[in-house]
Design an enzyme around this catalytic site. Structure first.
Site, short mmCIF file in Angstrom:
data_model
loop_
_atom_site.label_atom_id
_atom_site.label_comp_id
_atom_site.label_asym_id
_atom_site.label_seq_id
_atom_site.Cartn_x
_atom_site.Cartn_y
_atom_site.Cartn_z
N ASP A 111 7.99 -1.05 2.97
CA ASP A 111 6.99 -0.97 1.91
C ASP A 111 6.85 -2.33 1.24
OD1 ASP A 111 9.28 -1.15 0.34
OD2 ASP A 111 9.02 0.79 -0.64
N CYS A 149 12.77 -1.03 2.19
CA CYS A 149 12.07 -0.12 1.28
C CYS A 149 12.66 -0.33 -0.12
CB CYS A 149 12.28 1.32 1.76
SG CYS A 149 11.65 2.55 0.62
N HIS A 150 11.85 -0.84 -1.02
CA HIS A 150 12.37 -1.11 -2.36
C HIS A 150 11.34 -0.93 -3.47
CE1 HIS A 150 10.26 -4.85 -1.49
NE2 HIS A 150 10.18 -5.00 -2.79
N ARG A 151 10.08 -0.57 -3.12
CA ARG A 151 9.04 -0.44 -4.15
C ARG A 151 9.45 0.60 -5.18
NH1 ARG A 151 5.59 -4.50 -4.28
NH2 ARG A 151 5.57 -5.22 -2.15
N GLN A 152 9.28 0.24 -6.43
CA GLN A 152 9.62 1.19 -7.49
C GLN A 152 8.86 2.50 -7.31
OE1 GLN A 152 9.17 -0.83 -11.30
NE2 GLN A 152 10.04 -2.66 -10.40
#
Ligand code: UD1
Ligand code: UDP
Length: 359
Positions: free
Chosen positions: A280, A204-207
């Protein structure tokens, strides 16, 4: 024909690797230009080493920054390098700021642009990637669409059919090439004492998820509830940006096992043997689908609808209840599906097409 292959981030290095290796194999003149958007060893160099890719001829070392700052620096650096090298075609992959800036710089120099993974759309302009995809596709001369669906999207936007080639996604080539090696050489399951099918894997890393406290805390709470309910490890190799936000928001993540980002072979090993993947990430939705592992995407939309159609993936959003509900569904899924992303020959096809069309 001289090709400029441009990369900047972890997924671009992985998904461009089949194209680079095909150039090497055929002895085609090319060079790699790295923007330096990703620079930490475990987000960058480890992939060059493990995938046996040659070092980039240039690295612009742009590093991190605001959207405009990062994009602007890449634009300037790419323009300078392309003016010096004068390639016949510039090839980019995906939807990052590196891709947008490189396509813009090249097309304004009247150079031919090839876009790998063309025609993906989330229709969500709050994500920087959506803007990057649309602009890049409309700058490109050769659009390598992974599926018929993405081709139709491009046609619907008025892009000439002669420019579009359906090749499959190069991620399939990369998975096929490395998955057995991952089982043999990967040591992460052993090191963490994990049993096959008895853990959840998270990225999970989406801004849009991690920079919003409510969304990120919803995700973490969802993961904690899954851990309690199934009494099963929840393994999260965490992007450096997400780790920073987790600390900044003081989120309690007890029950979630954080790891530094892992190399590709170890990640494939983790992915292939997970009970369910929660993510994500774009590439991870595809890889889970290719590997036959159920996936829950913690977003409200996806630019990979093929995964929803074959039933390998569901969208949960970021509410903890909904995450648990989707995981329960996917946990009990007893279903096989066909991989919609091609046969693992995209890299070869792309180079064959470029050999024919670039003069
Ligand atoms: C970028 C892409 C995203 C892609 C992701 C792949 C854009 C707009 N976003 O997001 O589409 O899914 O790469 O992982 O292009 N950082 C490090 N070390 C690094 C790189 C980044 O510590 O090597 C940290 C820095 O704090 C930085 C933050 O991560 O500020 C964000 O990095 P950035 O390159 O801006 O975007 P990503 O979130 O990685
Ligand atoms: N990946 C990896 N190590 C990790 C997490 C991901 O090697 O710890 C790989 C994964 O196999 C996939 C790619 O990174 O090929 C996905 O990149 P990311 O999620 O950063 O970007 P996105 O696909 O969302 O653009």
């Amino acid at each position: 024909m001289k090709i400029s292959i441009i990369v900047g981030t972890r997924p671009e290095i992985i998904k461009m690797s089949p194209v680079i290796l095909q150039c090497e194999h055929l002895g085609i003149p090319y060079f790699i230009l790295h923007s330096g958007q990703h620079y930490s060893y475990n987000m960058d160099k480890v992939f060059f080493e493990q995938l046996e890719l040659p070092e980039p001829r240039y690295n612009l070392d742009v590093g991190s920054g605001s959207q405009a700052e990062q994009t602007g620096k890449i634009l300037l650096g790419v323009e300078k390098t392309l003016m010096k090298e004068k390639p016949d075609v510039v090839v980019v992959e995906g939807d990052t700021n590196t891709v947008l800036a490189s396509a813009l710089a090249a097309s304004k120099l009247q150079m031919k642009v090839g876009h790998i993974e063309a025609g993906l759309r989330s229709y969500d302009k709050t994500m920087p990637e959506e803007i990057n995809r649309v602009v890049t596709d409309h700058c490109a001369d050769y659009l390598f669409a992974p599926t018929e669906k993405s081709r139709q999207i491009l046609l619907g936007e008025g892009i000439a059919q002669e420019k579009i080639y359906v090749t499959g996604n190069t991620v399939v080539d990369a998975v096929f090439r490395n998955v057995q090696l991952a089982e043999k050489k990967g040591n992460v399951l052993h090191e963490l004492g994990l049993k096959k099918q008895q853990y959840f894997l998270i990225t999970c890393h989406r801004q849009s998820n991690i920079e919003n406290r409510e969304r990120f805390s919803g995700i973490i709470e969802g993961l904690q509830r899954i851990h309690k309910r199934y009494e099963t490890p929840v393994i999260y190799p965490i992007h450096p940006h997400s780790r920073k936000k987790l600390q900044e928001f003081h989120l309690d993540y007890e029950g979630v096992t954080l790891l530094d980002p892992v190399d590709y072979l170890n990640f494939l090993q983790l992915e292939k043997n997970a009970k369910v993947v929660l993510t994500d990430s774009g590439g991870v939705q595809e890889e889970a689908c290719i590997l036959g592992v159920p996936c829950v995407t913690m977003r409200n939309n996806t630019e990979r609808p093929e995964t929803l159609e074959v039933g390998s993936n569901v969208l949960s959003g970021t509410e903890p209840d909904k995450i648990v509900e989707c995981v329960t569904w996917m946990y009990n899924l007893n279903k096989k599906w066909d991989n919609p992303f091609g046969s693992g020959t995209a890299g070869k096809q792309i180079i064959e097409i470029l050999k024919e069309v670039v003069v």
